[in-house]
Design a protein around this motif. Structure first.
Motif, short mmCIF file in Angstrom:
data_model
loop_
_atom_site.label_atom_id
_atom_site.label_comp_id
_atom_site.label_asym_id
_atom_site.label_seq_id
_atom_site.Cartn_x
_atom_site.Cartn_y
_atom_site.Cartn_z
N GLY A 82 4.56 52.88 46.14
CA GLY A 82 5.20 52.04 47.15
C GLY A 82 6.39 52.68 47.81
N LEU A 83 6.41 54.01 47.83
CA LEU A 83 7.56 54.73 48.34
C LEU A 83 7.91 54.34 49.78
CD1 LEU A 83 9.61 56.99 47.70
CD2 LEU A 83 7.97 58.63 48.60
N HIS A 84 6.89 54.04 50.60
CA HIS A 84 7.13 53.73 52.01
C HIS A 84 6.84 52.27 52.35
CE1 HIS A 84 7.73 57.98 52.66
NE2 HIS A 84 6.55 58.25 52.15
N ASP A 85 6.66 51.42 51.34
CA ASP A 85 6.41 50.00 51.60
C ASP A 85 7.64 49.37 52.26
OD1 ASP A 85 4.04 50.46 50.37
OD2 ASP A 85 4.31 49.00 48.76
N GLN A 115 14.75 64.11 51.32
CA GLN A 115 13.95 65.27 51.66
C GLN A 115 12.87 65.51 50.61
OE1 GLN A 115 16.90 68.32 51.98
NE2 GLN A 115 17.75 67.55 53.90
N VAL A 116 13.26 65.36 49.33
CA VAL A 116 12.27 65.54 48.26
C VAL A 116 11.17 64.50 48.37
CG1 VAL A 116 11.94 65.41 45.76
CG2 VAL A 116 13.91 66.62 46.68
N ARG A 117 11.57 63.24 48.66
CA ARG A 117 10.58 62.18 48.79
C ARG A 117 9.62 62.47 49.94
NH1 ARG A 117 14.25 56.70 48.08
NH2 ARG A 117 14.37 56.72 45.81
N ARG A 123 13.21 46.70 53.42
CA ARG A 123 13.94 47.95 53.23
C ARG A 123 14.63 48.32 54.53
NH1 ARG A 123 10.04 52.03 49.78
NH2 ARG A 123 11.00 51.64 47.76
N GLU A 124 15.84 48.86 54.40
CA GLU A 124 16.58 49.30 55.58
C GLU A 124 16.94 50.77 55.43
OE1 GLU A 124 17.02 47.64 58.20
OE2 GLU A 124 16.63 45.57 57.60
N THR A 125 16.99 51.49 56.53
CA THR A 125 17.44 52.88 56.54
C THR A 125 18.93 52.89 56.83
OG1 THR A 125 15.31 53.62 57.35
CG2 THR A 125 17.17 55.15 57.56
N VAL A 126 19.70 53.43 55.91
CA VAL A 126 21.14 53.45 56.06
C VAL A 126 21.56 54.77 56.68
CG1 VAL A 126 23.32 53.30 54.83
CG2 VAL A 126 21.36 51.97 54.03
N HIS A 127 22.29 54.69 57.81
CA HIS A 127 22.77 55.89 58.50
C HIS A 127 24.23 56.14 58.15
CE1 HIS A 127 19.11 56.07 60.93
NE2 HIS A 127 19.23 54.74 61.05
N ALA A 128 24.59 57.39 58.07
CA ALA A 128 25.95 57.75 57.69
C ALA A 128 26.92 57.52 58.85
CB ALA A 128 26.00 59.23 57.29
N PRO A 129 28.14 57.03 58.60
CA PRO A 129 29.14 56.91 59.65
C PRO A 129 29.63 58.27 60.07
CG PRO A 129 30.09 56.36 57.50
CD PRO A 129 28.62 56.54 57.29
N ALA A 130 30.35 58.30 61.17
CA ALA A 130 30.79 59.58 61.73
C ALA A 130 31.77 60.27 60.80
CB ALA A 130 31.42 59.35 63.10
N ALA A 131 32.65 59.51 60.18
CA ALA A 131 33.65 60.12 59.30
C ALA A 131 33.51 59.52 57.91
CB ALA A 131 35.07 59.86 59.84
#
Length: 424
Positions: free
Chosen positions: A92-95, A138-140, A113-121
């Motif tokens: 279920g890695l991409h469920d 990357q490994v996934r 599931r949500e994709t969390v993006h990094a803030p600028a700082a």
């Protein structure tokens, strides 16, 4: 950002997918509890599900079921959490919908599931955490391209590695621990951080076509697989690692097939699993009283057993495990022996099956059970734990070990005295 919750239809579809996966199909009890909890969550949102309801309505326990005396429901809930985590690590890695069973609760949660993006700082600590997360992603991504059969083969070992890495990254400061834990593990860790030898028994075949365990003394033909680790030993590794890290120490895990005695000269050693599961077990000095009989060894009864070579007058010599892993009894050996150097020691946790090894770990992580063992050995708070061998009974309910308990405890004799006794 998506904030709404999954609809009942989306939840049912996701539950059907998870329940049809290999990890759930192979455990009907866990699957039944999972489906029941889903039904309760969808039809009665916000309702608290009681252990009694699960026991009587799903597990068909009698109306006099008492959760204070029977921990079956808690054991199955723990197994369900593990299977959900394993499912989302691989199949279920991409469920898009995540199903979780929070600890201390019997109410399933469902979320997108949500994709969390990094803030600028970000701070230095946040950057380190983000870098680890990106590496994991990357490994996934790379792993998702591997053949599904290989993913099956690697499931258990990857789970162990990921848990170990996570614990190492999030390790808290040394915590206060109960006195029996401090006495037993503090004494063992005087010789330094341990090396944990976890099993990777050899199989022939593939998960899709059927797999057969290869006995340690069999020749290894082409096509064998030696990258699997039993569920019980995986759970044992996590439990022991957590306890040791609470003591402020590190644990180094190592596959049994990669172990050499050069590793032993500088470390305490912990061996998980018996000789069938752990090839390195055969390299250990023979225990003085207890040993494991393989399922194919005489006397043949179709299952493994613990042999007591020094039974009391009229006492039992063989302790056979039940054939039914889901609702039977297993036996396990817990032994503390001398190490390869005077300052080091060897700890052995070996069950007649994988759940027995898990039960042995549960025993050594439970302060009340440890206190009973220490008392039987005459060890007071902060005292030195003498070498010993203990036989444990490990009941199994719903495919999980519960309430392990001591059957026999034997104080080991000094090796020189034991050799002289054997000679005479």
């Amino acid at each position: 950002m998506r904030v709404e919750s999954p609809s009942p239809e989306e939840i049912q579809a996701q539950v059907h997918k998870v329940a049809s996966s290999s990890g759930f199909v192979s455990s009907e009890t866990v699957r039944s509890v999972f489906v029941y909890l889903t039904q309760q969550a969808v039809e009665h949102p916000g309702k608290t599900v009681k252990e009694y309801e699960i026991a009587t309505q799903v597990l068909r326990r009698n109306s006099n079921f008492d959760s204070r005396l029977d921990s079956t429901v808690r054991a199955i809930a723990s197994r369900l959490r593990s299977k959900l985590a394993e499912y989302y690590l691989h199949e279920g890695l991409h469920d898009p919908i995540l199903i979780e069973l929070p600890k201390g609760s019997y109410a399933l949660s469902f979320s997108f599931r949500e994709t969390v993006h990094a803030p600028a700082a970000v701070s230095a600590g946040q950057a380190e955490s983000l870098e680890a997360t990106q590496t994991t992603e990357q490994v996934r991504a790379q792993r998702s391209k591997w053949p599904s059969a290989l993913l099956w083969v690697l499931t258990a070992c990857l789970a162990v590695a990921c848990v170990s890495e996570y614990v190492a990254m999030r390790r808290p400061p040394k915590a206060q621990v109960p006195a029996p834990i401090e006495t037993f593990w503090g004494d063992f860790l005087r010789g330094g951080d341990p090396l944990m030898i976890f099993p990777n028994p050899t199989f022939r075949g593939l998960p899709e076509t059927g797999m057969k365990l290869v006995e340690p003394d069999d020749s290894h033909a082409d096509g064998t697989i030696d990258m699997l680790t039993g569920t019980g030993e995986s759970m044992a590794l996590v439990a022991i690692t957590k306890r040791i890290e609470q003591m402020g120490h590190d644990v180094t895990p190592k596959r049994a097939h990669l172990f050499t005695w050069d590793d032993a000269n500088h470390s305490n050693l912990i061996f998980l699993g018996g000789q069938v599961q752990n090839a390195a077990f055969a390299l250990l000095p023979q225990l003085q009283r207890f040993s494991l009989k393989g399922a194919n060894a005489e006397p043949f009864q179709g299952q493994g057993a613990v042999l007591d070579s020094k039974p009391a007058s009229g006492g039992q010599q063989y302790y056979f495990a039940s054939k039914d892993f889901n609702n039977g009894n297993d036996y396990a050996i817990v032994a503390l022996t001398e190490g390869t150097t005077p300052e080091h020691r060897i700890l052995i946790l070996a069950g007649t099956n994988t759940y027995g090894s898990e039960g042995a770990a549960d025993f050594l992580c439970n302060p009340d059970l440890l206190q009973g063992l220490l008392s039987s050995l005459g060890v007071g708070p902060g005292g030195r734990v003498p070498p010993f061998e203990a036989l444990l009974l490990v009941p199994e309910r719903g495919g999980a070990p519960i309430s392990p308990r001591r059957v026999l405890v034997y104080k080991r004799q000094p090796e020189a005295a034991n050799a002289a006794s054997d000679h005479h």
